[in-house]
Design an enzyme around this catalytic site. Structure first.
Site, mmCIF file in Angstrom:
data_model
loop_
_atom_site.group_PDB
_atom_site.id
_atom_site.type_symbol
_atom_site.label_atom_id
_atom_site.label_comp_id
_atom_site.label_asym_id
_atom_site.label_seq_id
_atom_site.Cartn_x
_atom_site.Cartn_y
_atom_site.Cartn_z
ATOM 1 N N ASP A 21 0.866 -1.182 0.000
ATOM 2 C CA ASP A 21 0.000 0.000 0.000
ATOM 3 C C ASP A 21 0.906 1.235 0.000
ATOM 4 O O ASP A 21 1.448 1.630 1.022
ATOM 5 C CB ASP A 21 -0.893 -0.041 1.243
ATOM 6 C CG ASP A 21 -1.732 1.223 1.429
ATOM 7 O OD1 ASP A 21 -1.816 2.030 0.493
ATOM 8 O OD2 ASP A 21 -2.284 1.397 2.538
ATOM 9 N N TYR A 25 -18.005 7.440 -8.792
ATOM 10 C CA TYR A 25 -17.326 8.460 -9.588
ATOM 11 C C TYR A 25 -17.642 8.317 -11.075
ATOM 12 O O TYR A 25 -17.671 7.197 -11.613
ATOM 13 C CB TYR A 25 -15.809 8.351 -9.390
ATOM 14 C CG TYR A 25 -15.270 9.138 -8.218
ATOM 15 C CD1 TYR A 25 -15.992 9.284 -7.033
ATOM 16 C CD2 TYR A 25 -14.005 9.730 -8.280
ATOM 17 C CE1 TYR A 25 -15.485 10.000 -5.966
ATOM 18 C CE2 TYR A 25 -13.484 10.448 -7.205
ATOM 19 C CZ TYR A 25 -14.234 10.579 -6.055
ATOM 20 O OH TYR A 25 -13.738 11.281 -4.988
ATOM 21 N N ASP A 84 -6.727 3.670 -2.453
ATOM 22 C CA ASP A 84 -6.783 3.347 -1.026
ATOM 23 C C ASP A 84 -8.215 3.469 -0.503
ATOM 24 O O ASP A 84 -8.683 2.622 0.266
ATOM 25 C CB ASP A 84 -5.826 4.234 -0.227
ATOM 26 C CG ASP A 84 -6.034 5.723 -0.463
ATOM 27 O OD1 ASP A 84 -6.661 6.109 -1.479
ATOM 28 O OD2 ASP A 84 -5.550 6.526 0.365
ATOM 29 N N ASP A 137 -10.579 7.509 7.388
ATOM 30 C CA ASP A 137 -9.167 7.157 7.222
ATOM 31 C C ASP A 137 -8.351 8.430 7.410
ATOM 32 O O ASP A 137 -8.425 9.354 6.600
ATOM 33 C CB ASP A 137 -8.942 6.569 5.829
ATOM 34 C CG ASP A 137 -7.517 6.078 5.617
ATOM 35 O OD1 ASP A 137 -6.640 6.367 6.461
ATOM 36 O OD2 ASP A 137 -7.274 5.397 4.601
#
Length: 244
Positions: free
Chosen positions: A11, A90, A99, A119
Site C-alpha cells: 500500500d 465516480y 486506497d 481514514d
C-alpha cells in the site's frame, strides 16, 4: 520457491509504504517503509501493488519489488467502476483514490452497509457506502500535520518548536498550542458534523491517525487498521477466480 498461499500487499500512500503479509486469509506480518527481505517473509506467490503515487514512483517501486522477489507474480490494482459487488460512484472511476476504493470494498464485505469509513493520515478521508454496496461519495480534508505545516509555511510569524506542542486543557495560551489544538478541533468538528448527519450508519476507522481522533468523540465505531490490505486481497482473490 514461492509459498503457494502467501500474498504480500503493498500500500503505497502519500507519505509511506505499508506492507501486509497474508498466509491464506490471515494477516501474519505487517510493517512500514523498508522493503522486506526474503529472510523475513520468504517468496510470496502474489504481490499486489495499490498506489496513490505517480507513475514514476510506481515504476521505481515495482522494479525494487521485482528485484527483491523475482519469483513472485506482481499485480497492480486501480479503482474500477465495480469490484467485488461494490459500485463506484465516480463518473471517472479511476480518479477515486485506490486506497479509498479498497477500504470501502473490505468494509462493506466484512461489516455490511450502510457505513462510513474514516481514514486519517496525510489527509482525512470519509467515505460513504449504502446498504446495497453503492459508494455514495465522500470527503477529503487536510490531515492535522498538513494543516499545521500549511499554517507555518504560509505565514511569517507563526513559528514554534516541536517541543512546545502540548494538548493543553482550556483555551491555548501559546502559538504552539493555538495551532495544534486548533487543527485538532477542526478535524474533530469535521467528523462530528458528518456523524450528526449519518449517525445511523456503521462507523469504521482505519489509517494511522484515525483512532486518536475517534476516541475523542462520542461515536460508536470499529477500528480496523487493515481495510486497504484486506480490500486488495478481496480484489486479487476475485481476479484469480475469474482467470480460472
Amino acid at each position: 520457491m514461492c509459498e503457494s498461499n502467501s500474498t504480500l500487499i503493498v500500500d503505497a500512500g502519500n507519505t509511506r509504504v505499508k506492507w501486509t503479509l497474508f498466509k491464506g486469509d490471515r494477516i501474519t506480518d505487517k510493517w512500514a517503509q523498508e522493503t522486506p527481505s526474503k529472510d523475513r517473509i520468504g517468496s510470496p506467490k502474489n504481490i499486489v501493488l495499490a498506489s496513490v503515487r505517480s507513475a514514476e514512483h510506481d515504476a521505481v517501486l515495482t522494479s525494487l519489488i521485482h528485484r527483491s522477489f523475482p519469483e513472485s507474480m506482481i499485480h497492480s490494482i486501480q479503482s474500477e467502476s465495480e469490484a467485488c459487488g461494490v459500485i463506484n460512484s465516480y463518473v471517472e472511476p479511476s480518479r477515486l483514490g485506490v486506497d479509498r476504493w479498497l477500504a470501502i470494498i473490505a468494509a462493506y464485505h466484512i461489516y455490511g452497509g450502510p457505513l462510513v469509513v474514516i481514514d486519517a493520515g496525510t489527509a482525512i478521508k470519509a467515505d460513504f457506502v449504502s446498504e446495497e454496496g453503492v459508494h455514495l461519495g465522500g470527503y477529503i480534508v487536510p490531515g492535522i500535520e498538513l494543516m499545521q505545516s500549511s499554517l507555518v509555511s504560509q505565514t511569517a510569524k507563526i513559528r514554534y518548536d516541536a517541543a512546545e506542542v502540548t494538548l493543553e486543557e482550556g483555551v491555548p495560551n501559546s502559538t504552539a498550542g493555538a495551532v495544534s489544538a486548533g487543527c485538532l478541533e477542526m478535524a474533530l468538528g469535521f467528523i462530528q458534523r458528518l456523524y450528526a448527519k449519518h449517525e445511523q450508519a456503521k462507523w469504521l476507522a482505519t489509517g494511522g491517525g484515525s483512532q486518536a481522533l475517534m476516541k475523542r468523540l462520542s461515536i460508536d465505531y470499529v477500528l480496523d487498521e487493515h481495510l486497504v490490505a484486506k480490500g486488495a486481497k478481496f480484489v486479487l482473490d476475485a481476479r484469480m477466480k475469474g482467470a480460472k
